[in-house]
Enzyme design. Structure first.
Site, PDB file in Angstrom:
ATOM      1  N   ARG A   7       2.396  -5.943  10.092  1.00 59.84           N
ATOM      2  CA  ARG A   7       1.561  -4.776  10.410  1.00 59.84           C
ATOM      3  C   ARG A   7       2.151  -4.327  11.807  1.00 59.84           C
ATOM      4  O   ARG A   7       2.240  -2.851  12.031  1.00 59.84           O
ATOM      5  CB  ARG A   7      -0.028  -5.132  10.263  1.00 59.84           C
ATOM      6  CG  ARG A   7      -0.335  -5.108   8.875  1.00 59.84           C
ATOM      7  CD  ARG A   7      -1.839  -5.753   8.661  1.00 59.84           C
ATOM      8  NE  ARG A   7      -2.441  -5.637   7.493  1.00 59.84           N
ATOM      9  CZ  ARG A   7      -3.626  -6.199   7.214  1.00 59.84           C
ATOM     10  NH1 ARG A   7      -4.279  -6.804   7.855  1.00 59.84           N
ATOM     11  NH2 ARG A   7      -3.969  -5.711   5.959  1.00 59.84           N
ATOM     12  N   PHE A  65     -15.892   4.654   6.580  1.00 59.94           N
ATOM     13  CA  PHE A  65     -14.471   5.211   6.353  1.00 59.94           C
ATOM     14  C   PHE A  65     -13.961   4.860   5.153  1.00 59.94           C
ATOM     15  O   PHE A  65     -12.879   5.068   4.773  1.00 59.94           O
ATOM     16  CB  PHE A  65     -13.596   4.157   7.276  1.00 59.94           C
ATOM     17  CG  PHE A  65     -13.674   2.715   7.531  1.00 59.94           C
ATOM     18  CD1 PHE A  65     -14.456   2.011   8.252  1.00 59.94           C
ATOM     19  CD2 PHE A  65     -13.243   2.010   6.434  1.00 59.94           C
ATOM     20  CE1 PHE A  65     -14.680   0.702   8.354  1.00 59.94           C
ATOM     21  CE2 PHE A  65     -13.341   0.576   6.395  1.00 59.94           C
ATOM     22  CZ  PHE A  65     -14.139   0.207   7.259  1.00 59.94           C
ATOM     23  N   ASN A  70      -4.209   3.716  12.496  1.00 59.30           N
ATOM     24  CA  ASN A  70      -3.757   2.338  12.884  1.00 59.30           C
ATOM     25  C   ASN A  70      -4.536   1.222  12.276  1.00 59.30           C
ATOM     26  O   ASN A  70      -4.158   0.167  11.844  1.00 59.30           O
ATOM     27  CB  ASN A  70      -3.584   2.148  14.343  1.00 59.30           C
ATOM     28  CG  ASN A  70      -5.096   2.403  14.935  1.00 59.30           C
ATOM     29  OD1 ASN A  70      -5.298   3.445  15.069  1.00 59.30           O
ATOM     30  ND2 ASN A  70      -5.638   1.447  15.672  1.00 59.30           N
ATOM     31  N   GLU A 119      -8.757 -11.630  -7.555  1.00 61.17           N
ATOM     32  CA  GLU A 119      -7.910 -10.570  -7.229  1.00 61.17           C
ATOM     33  C   GLU A 119      -6.737 -10.737  -8.245  1.00 61.17           C
ATOM     34  O   GLU A 119      -6.258  -9.541  -8.685  1.00 61.17           O
ATOM     35  CB  GLU A 119      -7.397 -10.679  -5.690  1.00 61.17           C
ATOM     36  CG  GLU A 119      -8.523 -10.109  -4.756  1.00 61.17           C
ATOM     37  CD  GLU A 119      -8.404  -9.870  -3.467  1.00 61.17           C
ATOM     38  OE1 GLU A 119      -8.917  -9.300  -2.633  1.00 61.17           O
ATOM     39  OE2 GLU A 119      -7.027 -10.528  -3.117  1.00 61.17           O
ATOM     40  N   THR A 178      -6.012  -6.508  10.876  1.00 61.27           N
ATOM     41  CA  THR A 178      -6.078  -5.219  10.279  1.00 61.27           C
ATOM     42  C   THR A 178      -5.562  -4.006  11.119  1.00 61.27           C
ATOM     43  O   THR A 178      -4.755  -3.263  10.610  1.00 61.27           O
ATOM     44  CB  THR A 178      -7.689  -5.004   9.929  1.00 61.27           C
ATOM     45  OG1 THR A 178      -8.004  -6.180   9.358  1.00 61.27           O
ATOM     46  CG2 THR A 178      -7.810  -3.671   9.137  1.00 61.27           C
ATOM     47  N   ASN A 205      -1.952   0.139   7.002  1.00 60.57           N
ATOM     48  CA  ASN A 205      -1.270  -1.083   7.594  1.00 60.57           C
ATOM     49  C   ASN A 205      -0.489  -1.797   6.537  1.00 60.57           C
ATOM     50  O   ASN A 205      -0.392  -3.194   6.449  1.00 60.57           O
ATOM     51  CB  ASN A 205      -2.436  -2.172   8.198  1.00 60.57           C
ATOM     52  CG  ASN A 205      -3.693  -2.327   7.134  1.00 60.57           C
ATOM     53  OD1 ASN A 205      -3.592  -2.275   5.791  1.00 60.57           O
ATOM     54  ND2 ASN A 205      -4.703  -2.871   7.493  1.00 60.57           N
ATOM     55  N   LYS A 248       0.741  -1.261  -0.051  1.00 59.07           N
ATOM     56  CA  LYS A 248       0.157  -0.227   0.176  1.00 59.07           C
ATOM     57  C   LYS A 248       0.877   1.369   0.062  1.00 59.07           C
ATOM     58  O   LYS A 248       2.066   1.279   0.176  1.00 59.07           O
ATOM     59  CB  LYS A 248      -1.007  -0.073   1.272  1.00 59.07           C
ATOM     60  CG  LYS A 248      -1.884  -1.017   1.311  1.00 59.07           C
ATOM     61  CD  LYS A 248      -2.966  -1.187   2.506  1.00 59.07           C
ATOM     62  CE  LYS A 248      -3.690  -2.303   2.477  1.00 59.07           C
ATOM     63  NZ  LYS A 248      -4.981  -2.096   3.682  1.00 59.07           N
ATOM     64  N   ARG A 255      -1.638 -14.429   6.085  1.00 56.78           N
ATOM     65  CA  ARG A 255      -2.260 -13.637   6.608  1.00 56.78           C
ATOM     66  C   ARG A 255      -1.770 -13.531   7.974  1.00 56.78           C
ATOM     67  O   ARG A 255      -1.826 -12.519   8.853  1.00 56.78           O
ATOM     68  CB  ARG A 255      -3.807 -14.308   6.669  1.00 56.78           C
ATOM     69  CG  ARG A 255      -4.412 -14.207   5.327  1.00 56.78           C
ATOM     70  CD  ARG A 255      -5.224 -12.910   5.142  1.00 56.78           C
ATOM     71  NE  ARG A 255      -6.254 -12.366   5.823  1.00 56.78           N
ATOM     72  CZ  ARG A 255      -6.900 -11.494   5.439  1.00 56.78           C
ATOM     73  NH1 ARG A 255      -6.694 -10.748   4.544  1.00 56.78           N
ATOM     74  NH2 ARG A 255      -7.712 -10.984   6.391  1.00 56.78           N
TER      75      ARG A 255
HETATM   76  P1  ADP Z   1      -7.818  -6.733   5.733  1.00 55.44           P
HETATM   77  O1  ADP Z   1      -6.975  -5.863   5.043  1.00 55.44           O
HETATM   78  O2  ADP Z   1      -7.077  -7.017   7.204  1.00 55.44           O
HETATM   79  O3  ADP Z   1      -8.254  -7.911   5.157  1.00 55.44           O
HETATM   80  P2  ADP Z   1     -10.409  -5.476   5.668  1.00 55.44           P
HETATM   81  O4  ADP Z   1     -10.623  -6.152   4.136  1.00 55.44           O
HETATM   82  O5  ADP Z   1     -11.736  -5.738   6.650  1.00 55.44           O
HETATM   83  O6  ADP Z   1      -9.183  -5.645   6.151  1.00 55.44           O
HETATM   84  O7  ADP Z   1     -10.317  -3.952   5.385  1.00 55.44           O
HETATM   85  C1  ADP Z   1      -9.650  -3.519   4.151  1.00 55.44           C
HETATM   86  C2  ADP Z   1      -8.961  -2.414   4.311  1.00 55.44           C
HETATM   87  O8  ADP Z   1      -9.411  -1.063   4.692  1.00 55.44           O
HETATM   88  C3  ADP Z   1      -8.065  -2.554   5.511  1.00 55.44           C
HETATM   89  O9  ADP Z   1      -6.801  -3.097   5.185  1.00 55.44           O
HETATM   90  C4  ADP Z   1      -7.547  -1.182   6.147  1.00 55.44           C
HETATM   91  O10 ADP Z   1      -6.494  -0.335   5.210  1.00 55.44           O
HETATM   92  C5  ADP Z   1      -8.937  -0.431   5.717  1.00 55.44           C
HETATM   93  N1  ADP Z   1      -9.734  -0.421   6.860  1.00 55.44           N
HETATM   94  C6  ADP Z   1     -10.464  -1.555   7.590  1.00 55.44           C
HETATM   95  N2  ADP Z   1     -11.275  -1.117   8.532  1.00 55.44           N
HETATM   96  C7  ADP Z   1     -11.106  -0.049   8.957  1.00 55.44           C
HETATM   97  C8  ADP Z   1     -11.502   1.189   9.883  1.00 55.44           C
HETATM   98  N3  ADP Z   1     -12.497   0.644  10.732  1.00 55.44           N
HETATM   99  N4  ADP Z   1     -10.860   2.332   9.810  1.00 55.44           N
HETATM  100  C9  ADP Z   1     -10.093   2.505   8.744  1.00 55.44           C
HETATM  101  N5  ADP Z   1      -9.881   1.711   7.613  1.00 55.44           N
HETATM  102  C10 ADP Z   1     -10.099   0.616   7.709  1.00 55.44           C
END
Ligand code: ADP
Length: 146
Positions: free
Chosen positions: A105, A60, A116, A134, A94, A120, A12, A88
């Site tokens: 992370r 968000f 935070n 994907e 996350t 990530n 990212k 993972r």
């Molecule tokens: P992951 O990337 O861990 O699989 P998700 O698919 O739930 O998580 O979310 C996609 C991305 O959106 C996250 O990696 C993060 O960058 C962002 N994100 C997720 N939840 C939040 C939140 N509550 N606030 C801000 N950004 C978030």
């Protein structure tokens, strides 16, 4: 026996901005993952709407979309036995403040309040089915090798 799997990684904009691309890829190579595809991409709203369809209705999401467009990202298609789960685990959850010690992370994600959860470092596919979709989304057939 573990199945040979592929996963889609996005390094990212925070990873690119912090100059951690090499460090993160070094971890993947040390883990024995094979690189099958690698490219730099500027994400667009259309690509993000597809890739993050599961969070598109969250409050968000607009902030996440802006963050993901801050710089181009590095997309990787990586392959190894059981890589979906291993990756993972290597990445951590996350929320960078809750990610297990030694994960990508936890080591490099943002610990700043309000960032935070979002900044990530990397995305990784959450299942073999998602990975197939994907990888197709980010790579043409002739951009994948072996
Ligand atoms: P992951 O990337 O861990 O699989 P998700 O698919 O739930 O998580 O979310 C996609 C991305 O959106 C996250 O990696 C993060 O960058 C962002 N994100 C997720 N939840 C939040 C939140 N509550 N606030 C801000 N950004 C978030």
């Amino acid at each position: 026996m573990l199945a040979m799997e592929r996963t889609l990684i996005l390094l990212k904009p925070d990873c690119v901005q912090k100059h951690l691309v090499g460090s993160v890829i070094a971890r993947f190579e040390e883990a024995g993952f094979a690189i099958r595809g690698c490219k730099m991409i500027q994400l667009t709203d259309a690509l993000l709407a597809e890739h993050y369809a599961h969070i598109a209705d969250k409050p968000f999401f607009p902030e996440v979309a802006d963050f993901m467009k801050e710089t181009p990202v590095i997309a990787l298609a990586l392959e190894a036995d059981g890589i979906i789960d291993t990756m993972r685990e290597m990445l951590g959850v996350t929320n960078c403040l809750e990610a297990a010690p030694g994960t990508i992370r936890a080591d490099w994600g943002s610990k700043e309040e309000g960032k935070n959860m979002m900044c990530n470092i990397a995305h990784a596919s959450d299942s073999a089915e998602t990975a197939a979709v994907e990888i197709k989304r980010f790579f043409a057939e002739d951009e994948l090798f072996l």
